[in-house]
Design an enzyme around this catalytic site. Sequence first.
Site, PDB file in Angstrom:
ATOM      1  N   GLU A 136       0.792  -1.119  -0.048  1.00 29.32           N
ATOM      2  CA  GLU A 136       0.089   0.120   0.007  1.00 29.32           C
ATOM      3  C   GLU A 136       0.756   1.298  -0.093  1.00 29.32           C
ATOM      4  OE1 GLU A 136      -2.530  -0.389   3.341  1.00 29.32           O
ATOM      5  OE2 GLU A 136      -3.523  -2.333   2.566  1.00 29.32           O
ATOM      6  N   PRO A 137       0.217   2.454  -0.390  1.00 24.40           N
ATOM      7  CA  PRO A 137       1.100   3.462  -0.428  1.00 24.40           C
ATOM      8  C   PRO A 137       1.826   3.892   1.045  1.00 24.40           C
ATOM      9  CG  PRO A 137      -0.890   4.015  -1.428  1.00 24.40           C
ATOM     10  CD  PRO A 137      -1.127   2.649  -0.804  1.00 24.40           C
TER      11      PRO A 137
ATOM     12  N   SER B 193       7.870  -3.313   2.587  1.00 26.50           N
ATOM     13  CA  SER B 193       7.862  -4.689   3.118  1.00 26.50           C
ATOM     14  C   SER B 193       7.270  -5.024   4.281  1.00 26.50           C
ATOM     15  CB  SER B 193       9.486  -4.931   3.062  1.00 26.50           C
ATOM     16  OG  SER B 193       9.906  -4.877   1.691  1.00 26.50           O
TER      17      SER B 193
ATOM     18  N   GLU C  22       8.388  -9.397  -2.996  1.00 30.85           N
ATOM     19  CA  GLU C  22       8.205 -10.517  -2.052  1.00 30.85           C
ATOM     20  C   GLU C  22       9.021 -10.465  -0.887  1.00 30.85           C
ATOM     21  OE1 GLU C  22       5.921 -13.571  -3.077  1.00 30.85           O
ATOM     22  OE2 GLU C  22       5.444 -11.604  -3.887  1.00 30.85           O
TER      23      GLU C  22
ATOM     24  N   GLN D 273      16.691  -6.628   2.982  1.00 37.60           N
ATOM     25  CA  GLN D 273      16.706  -6.491   4.177  1.00 37.60           C
ATOM     26  C   GLN D 273      15.806  -7.396   5.246  1.00 37.60           C
ATOM     27  OE1 GLN D 273      16.526  -4.018   2.038  1.00 37.60           O
ATOM     28  NE2 GLN D 273      18.866  -3.257   1.966  1.00 37.60           N
TER      29      GLN D 273
END
Length: 396
Positions: free
Chosen positions: A130-131, A135, A373, A377
């Site tokens: 989303e904005p 991650s 995905e 990090q």
Amino acid sequence: MAINLELPEKLNSTVERARLAAEHIFRPISRKYDQAEHEYPVELDELGKIAKQARGGDKDSDKAAAAKEDTVNGANLRSVLNARELSWGDVGLMLSIPYQGLGNAAIAAVANEEQLERFADVWAAMAITEPGFGSDSAAVSTTAVLDGDEYVINGEKIFVTAGSRADHVVVWATLDKNVGRAAIKSFVVPMSTDGVTVARLEHKLGIRSSDTAVVRFENARVSADNLLGTPEINVKKGFGGVMQTFDNTRPVVAAMAVGLGRAALEELRRIIEEAGHEIDYDRPVAAQHSAVAEFIRLESDWEASWMLTLRAAWMADNKQPNSAEASMSKAKAGRTVTDLTNKAVEIGATAGFSEKEMLEKWARDSKILDIFEGTQQIQQLIIARRVLGKSSADLR
């Protein structure tokens, strides 16, 4: 159970089928659709039909084999082999094959038997990011509110692969923002649903032949039966159900990196050998040309990436917890393919930087494989938690 690294004969047809498609369909049109971003690759329609038919037969053979064998070589191993071969041809086109979306992998990972049957013929994208977050999947703010026998979904998703082409999308949404990650569930939503709109398509550095969409959900109603997994909110369990999707898809992304890496290695070998430098595995690396030394280093990293990928996929097929192994494969392969393709551009000099060859395109395409995905990090964080026995609250 022990893993045997020799691939079973029953998967030879999968490899051969994908290799032929990569060589004869993907490679000839790879540059065409790199330069024609957002144009749909119509050449993939027949391939999608073939893949759809093969998927049904593969499921039947997997069930039959599982009943006879102590160890299973099934859908996950087949998926990574398929992804490796197709990505040798073109990563973006691999992501554009009808009925092979990331959402399909999510359905396979979490759906019950009835849902597997009902959604067997759909082409599903996956909408997570989303904005407001990248991650950190636990930060989902898209909501799903139960109203009778339907959920009403509201929110906006970005970076949805195949978002404008797929006929369904698997949406991650929260049932209750106050509960946190335990309330996050995934829903299969038809793209034709009222309130579902594609707001725009992104212009990208790489994988340009694959569309990447922003999808909005405004009071979009979907049947309660389309929730994948259980609707119950179990705070102790967290959101392990939806996260299981990543345990299946991360090895596939790693395999994509391995396939692209192999393409770059083959081209780099050709450049080095045509320049008159022999790649000799029997001589010390320090006694060979610096380009040869780099090639051998990169090739060894590439081999390690593939071994980790095989392990993660095999564990998934055999119902072994593979969260750490899936992240290890994704982290290693993602880091290796970006290193490899950028070094290939560097060593290739003018050939590496020119559009006359594919090296510069592969370098651009490779970067996303270390990002989507779950970034490099994030993968290292997951691995550290598993190795050290820490929770997400203990190690951020």
